[in-house]
Write a protein that holds these residues in place. Sequence first.
Motif, PDB file in Angstrom:
ATOM      1  N   GLN A  93       0.830  -1.200   0.000  1.00 44.50           N
ATOM      2  CA  GLN A  93       0.000   0.000   0.000  1.00 44.50           C
ATOM      3  C   GLN A  93       0.870   1.258   0.000  1.00 44.50           C
ATOM      4  OE1 GLN A  93      -2.516   0.402   3.459  1.00 44.50           O
ATOM      5  NE2 GLN A  93      -2.916   2.552   3.017  1.00 44.50           N
ATOM      6  N   LYS A  95       3.954   1.543  -0.955  1.00 44.72           N
ATOM      7  CA  LYS A  95       4.691   1.596  -2.218  1.00 44.72           C
ATOM      8  C   LYS A  95       3.794   2.143  -3.339  1.00 44.72           C
ATOM      9  CE  LYS A  95       7.718  -1.419  -4.862  1.00 44.72           C
ATOM     10  NZ  LYS A  95       8.233  -2.782  -4.989  1.00 44.72           N
ATOM     11  N   ARG A  96       2.538   1.660  -3.404  1.00 47.49           N
ATOM     12  CA  ARG A  96       1.594   2.160  -4.423  1.00 47.49           C
ATOM     13  C   ARG A  96       1.344   3.664  -4.248  1.00 47.49           C
ATOM     14  NH1 ARG A  96      -1.246  -2.581  -3.361  1.00 47.49           N
ATOM     15  NH2 ARG A  96      -2.559  -1.476  -1.901  1.00 47.49           N
ATOM     16  N   GLU A  97       1.091   4.076  -3.001  1.00 50.18           N
ATOM     17  CA  GLU A  97       0.838   5.488  -2.730  1.00 50.18           C
ATOM     18  C   GLU A  97       2.025   6.348  -3.115  1.00 50.18           C
ATOM     19  OE1 GLU A  97      -0.256   5.480   1.395  1.00 50.18           O
ATOM     20  OE2 GLU A  97      -2.255   4.661   0.998  1.00 50.18           O
ATOM     21  N   SER A  98       3.213   5.865  -2.845  1.00 48.76           N
ATOM     22  CA  SER A  98       4.430   6.605  -3.190  1.00 48.76           C
ATOM     23  C   SER A  98       4.577   6.730  -4.701  1.00 48.76           C
ATOM     24  CB  SER A  98       5.652   5.897  -2.598  1.00 48.76           C
ATOM     25  OG  SER A  98       6.822   6.524  -2.997  1.00 48.76           O
ATOM     26  N   GLN A  99       4.284   5.652  -5.423  1.00 48.08           N
ATOM     27  CA  GLN A  99       4.371   5.686  -6.870  1.00 48.08           C
ATOM     28  C   GLN A  99       3.321   6.616  -7.473  1.00 48.08           C
ATOM     29  OE1 GLN A  99       4.035   1.496  -7.696  1.00 48.08           O
ATOM     30  NE2 GLN A  99       6.244   1.180  -7.589  1.00 48.08           N
ATOM     31  N   ASN A 100       2.123   6.636  -6.893  1.00 50.26           N
ATOM     32  CA  ASN A 100       1.057   7.523  -7.369  1.00 50.26           C
ATOM     33  C   ASN A 100       1.419   8.988  -7.149  1.00 50.26           C
ATOM     34  OD1 ASN A 100      -0.497   5.390  -8.258  1.00 50.26           O
ATOM     35  ND2 ASN A 100      -1.742   5.297  -6.423  1.00 50.26           N
ATOM     36  N   GLN A 101       2.060   9.292  -6.036  1.00 50.07           N
ATOM     37  CA  GLN A 101       2.470  10.667  -5.738  1.00 50.07           C
ATOM     38  C   GLN A 101       3.562  11.125  -6.685  1.00 50.07           C
ATOM     39  OE1 GLN A 101       3.499  10.828  -1.606  1.00 50.07           O
ATOM     40  NE2 GLN A 101       1.373  10.784  -0.927  1.00 50.07           N
ATOM     41  N   LEU A 103       3.750  10.463  -9.768  1.00 43.41           N
ATOM     42  CA  LEU A 103       3.219  10.718 -11.124  1.00 43.41           C
ATOM     43  C   LEU A 103       2.818  12.139 -11.336  1.00 43.41           C
ATOM     44  CD1 LEU A 103       1.086   7.520 -11.680  1.00 43.41           C
ATOM     45  CD2 LEU A 103       3.369   8.008 -12.534  1.00 43.41           C
TER      46      LEU A 103
END
Length: 103
Positions: A93, A95-101, A103
Amino acid sequence: MIIPPGKEYIATKKIVQGKASMPEEFIPLANYIDSTFKVKTLNIIKDTINYGQTERLRICLETEDEEKIFHVDGLFTNYDPEKQRLIAEKYKQIKRESQNQAL
């Protein structure tokens, strides 16, 4: 568990001594582990197994008693699969949030 004088031991010792910091990417996960399980995470080390196919996290805790919390029946036997699942899900979770930020 990390064993001296390995590189993981040396890195964690520097964190304890205040000469280094835990990698920034793991601080939210360490905070989650600390608050959920009432432990003190000193360091989190990521490496891979299965010829680089699978990420593995090594959680370095302050005491052996804290480490026992993560084992079945509080013994140094198998890790508790439910606790492993909770930590893995939280890591994914974050890691996903970090990747979304990013973008």
